[in-house]
Structures are given as C-alpha cells and as structure tokens.
Design an enzyme around this catalytic site. Sequence first.
Site, short mmCIF file in Angstrom:
data_model
loop_
_atom_site.label_atom_id
_atom_site.label_comp_id
_atom_site.label_asym_id
_atom_site.label_seq_id
_atom_site.Cartn_x
_atom_site.Cartn_y
_atom_site.Cartn_z
N HIS A 166 4.88 2.23 -7.92
CA HIS A 166 3.92 1.13 -7.97
C HIS A 166 3.07 1.21 -9.23
CE1 HIS A 166 4.37 1.58 -3.43
NE2 HIS A 166 4.75 0.34 -3.65
N SER A 188 9.62 6.16 -2.63
CA SER A 188 9.42 5.15 -1.60
C SER A 188 8.21 5.54 -0.77
CB SER A 188 10.65 5.05 -0.70
OG SER A 188 10.38 4.27 0.47
N SER A 189 7.48 4.55 -0.29
CA SER A 189 6.34 4.84 0.57
C SER A 189 6.77 5.54 1.84
CB SER A 189 5.59 3.55 0.92
OG SER A 189 5.07 2.94 -0.25
N LEU A 225 0.60 3.67 -2.07
CA LEU A 225 1.03 3.58 -3.46
C LEU A 225 1.56 4.91 -3.97
CD1 LEU A 225 -1.92 1.46 -4.93
CD2 LEU A 225 0.25 0.66 -3.96
N LYS A 284 14.37 -0.44 -7.51
CA LYS A 284 14.86 0.27 -6.33
C LYS A 284 15.22 -0.71 -5.20
CE LYS A 284 12.28 2.20 -3.18
NZ LYS A 284 12.90 1.77 -1.89
N GLY A 306 0.81 -1.20 0.00
CA GLY A 306 0.00 0.00 0.00
C GLY A 306 0.85 1.25 0.00
N GLY A 361 10.06 -3.58 -8.36
CA GLY A 361 10.82 -2.41 -8.78
C GLY A 361 12.31 -2.59 -8.54
#
Length: 362
Positions: free
Chosen positions: A66, A232-233, A62, A196, A60, A194
């Site tokens: 994403h 990044s989240s 997002l 990353k 989540g 991803g």
Amino acid sequence: MSRWARRFSTFSYRFANGTTFAANARSPGFEIFRDVSPLREYRKRLLLSNRTVGLVPTMGALHDGHLSLIQQAARENTDVFVSIYVNPTQFGVNEDLESYPRTWTEDMQKLQELDHKLASAASGRISAIFAPTTKVMYPTLPPSSEIDGKGSFVYITPLANLLEGASRPVFFRGVATVCMKLFNIVTPERVYFGQKDVQQTVVIRRMVKDLYVNTEVKIGPTIREPDGLALSSRNVYLGTRRRKVGLVLSASLREAEKKYLSGKRTREDILGAAHRIATAISKEQESLQPPQRAKFEVDYISLADPESLEEVDVVDSSKGAVLSGAVKMYPLEAPQPGEDCGLGGGTVPVRLIDNIILAPVP
C-alpha cells in the site's frame, strides 16, 4: 489564519523531469473525512487551485505494498487521498469479513511517518484519509453479500465470473461497486492499484473504459518479502508454519515462468511445471504429522489472455499472458505451545493469491 487558508498556503516542488507544481507548505499531517460532503468541499478547493489528486483505495491493515502505491501517487500528483474501508459487499456470506484485520492506529502511524518523508521530497503529500461508515457508503439499503441480493451494484461480466470470481461469486461485484462509489466521491485524476490483485486491475480498467469514468488507472508492481511471498493484509493470519508452506504458490508460478522464458508456449508445458511443484509440496505436507504440517488446497492455477483473462491453450508471444493462482491454507492442526500461529491462533483459513505477467516476446 483559518484552517482552509493554512492548508492552501503553497510553494513549488520540482519533479526530476523539470516540471513544477504547487504543493501545500503545511507541516506533515492530513485531514480525516468520515462523510462525503466535507470531502467533496475539500476536493473542490483543490480543483480550483489546479491541484491533482491520486486516490489509493484500501481496506486498511496497511503494508509496504500500500505504501508503495501512495509513494507512486505522490510522485504523480500534488495530493494523495487514501480510502480506508472494509467493504462488506466483496465478502461472501461465509467469508472472513468479521475477522478481517482492522488496524486503524497502526495504519495512521504508518501514514503519518510516510507523510513526514514525503514532506522533505520533491513530491506530493497525503492530504486526506477517507474512512466512511457503511451507512455512508450504502446510504439507501443495507449492503448485501447474497448472490441475488438487492441493491445498487456494478457488474463487469464476464471478467467478474472468471478465476477469483468463479470461487467468490460476489467479490468483483462488490469491488466494482465500491470503487465506482469512491471514484464518484473523490473524482481523482488517477487511481492506484497493486499488480498482486491482477484480476481486480483488469476489472477496474474495463469498468473505467466501458463506463467512461474520468480517471486514469495506474498499476504498481507486486511487493514481495525477500523469500517471494506477495504482501497481503491477510498474511498476518499465517504464522510461521503456514507462511513457509504458503510459498508454494509463488514457487509454482515461478517454475511456470521459467518454462515460458525458455521458449515454451503451450498450456501443458507451462502449467504442467507449476502443478508438479504444487503436487510435490502437497504430498510432502501430507506425509508429515499434524504438529509439523500445514495443509493447503490449490483452487486454480491459470494461464490467461492479459485482456480478457480467458484461458489460453497456446500463448501468443506478441501479447504475452497472465499466470495467476490461488491457494487456500487450511487452519492449523495441532498448534503447539508457544508456536507462532498468526492472528487468530491459526484457526482462520487464509486465501493466498499471486500472479506473474508473462511479457510479450518480440
């Protein structure tokens, strides 16, 4: 017309390469599944209709990274499944599980908007969101974040003990375990991650290969802000001051990349450039007063083999290497009135990771 019949009315989309596939003609929208059995029933119907599924696992919160993976999955499959689950077993006992951002309403809005766009493109669609509870994902024992915790886990060693795994010893055990569960539940033709999280991609590829998981691992490029910060989240915690200083990691890795591209191949030449940048920025921050600075600690900067992730002293030009690093941004000192301190008011330490792939040179 029944719900299932509506969802399986179809027409043909055409790829740019001339191939066609059947895609459902429903209006934008998707099913949300909380449990395994109904999701498997739906997946079976897709399989019997010769549809293909691309799975994008997420926790989540997002962001565009994403969404880019979902778009990639939609180009390569008729149906996209997105999982949203904050997996407790990849957080250590003292890590930020409780404070991890949970943005369900915003996430659903982003997915609806993206699915609307996909509806008018020659691509697949978002078909299902799998958002299970922890009881569903760990049906027998409560999940454990203890290093010697009891439970059914997947271990991919020695990969899981390197780099991020050295600092976060249960992290990749949790990642491999939850991904294996998701792969078994969804049985996707393809899964999407991803770049990353480069170590994660290597761990997942190894797991799929070694355990004969019947899926194809696809890697999407790292998506960055214009200034180079990898999305990044956890970036929502940074705020303005820490976000600016957090660029130290990408700047250090880029400086190391320049050395490689200029012909340097030794560890000292390549990583020395990165460490000089990080050290200079650290000293600069230390010289400032608490209301102006953002202190950080470099956990590691690595130069590693692209398959084993073992450190290398000299880069093999025929193989290239992986430059990666992790930086811990400390909580803000002396937050100022009206200052943008990020989610949590600047009190949450933020771990930033990044990497650059050093491509083979003929």
